[in-house]
Design a protein around this motif. Sequence first.
Motif, mmCIF file in Angstrom:
data_model
loop_
_atom_site.group_PDB
_atom_site.id
_atom_site.type_symbol
_atom_site.label_atom_id
_atom_site.label_comp_id
_atom_site.label_asym_id
_atom_site.label_seq_id
_atom_site.Cartn_x
_atom_site.Cartn_y
_atom_site.Cartn_z
ATOM 1 N N TYR A 1 1.181 -1.700 0.035
ATOM 2 C CA TYR A 1 0.340 -0.114 0.292
ATOM 3 C C TYR A 1 1.081 1.569 0.018
ATOM 4 C CZ TYR A 1 -3.599 3.387 1.438
ATOM 5 O OH TYR A 1 -4.372 4.388 1.636
ATOM 6 N N SER B 1 2.316 1.889 -3.334
ATOM 7 C CA SER B 1 1.312 2.104 -3.995
ATOM 8 C C SER B 1 1.679 3.649 -4.424
ATOM 9 C CB SER B 1 -0.002 2.048 -3.833
ATOM 10 O OG SER B 1 -0.541 1.974 -2.639
ATOM 11 N N PHE C 1 -2.842 -2.479 -5.371
ATOM 12 C CA PHE C 1 -2.917 -0.842 -4.925
ATOM 13 C C PHE C 1 -3.331 -0.474 -6.032
ATOM 14 C CE2 PHE C 1 -2.961 -2.997 -0.837
ATOM 15 C CZ PHE C 1 -3.711 -2.850 -0.440
#
Length: 110
Positions: free
Chosen positions: A20, A23, A78
């Motif tokens: 995450y 991303s 993501f």
Amino acid sequence: MQMYRPFLASSQIATIFGGYLGSWLFILSLTAVSNLEAVVLGYGFQAKFFPEVSFCLIVALFACGMVHRVCVTSCVLFSIAALYYVNKISHKVHNVAVQVDSYAGKKKKK
């Protein structure tokens, strides 16, 4: 991400969180590259899939790969989702509906 590598590689949820973060690195680097191109090449310039998006994605995947290989997989997922929503927001803000005049007149046969 390298400073928190021991934490990000310690558990499954932490490796997903590492993806995450990767991303976010992808989205922020894509924004920086696009803004730089807009300043240098003009306002109408748009980021294309190749080379801008792919370059920023490779940089983010490389950063995630230095932490854990599962971070790379979650970063791809993501990043694709984030790119979809960024594209959707961009179309909503920057695209102006163009009114098309359609004329369906009769053609004369000779």
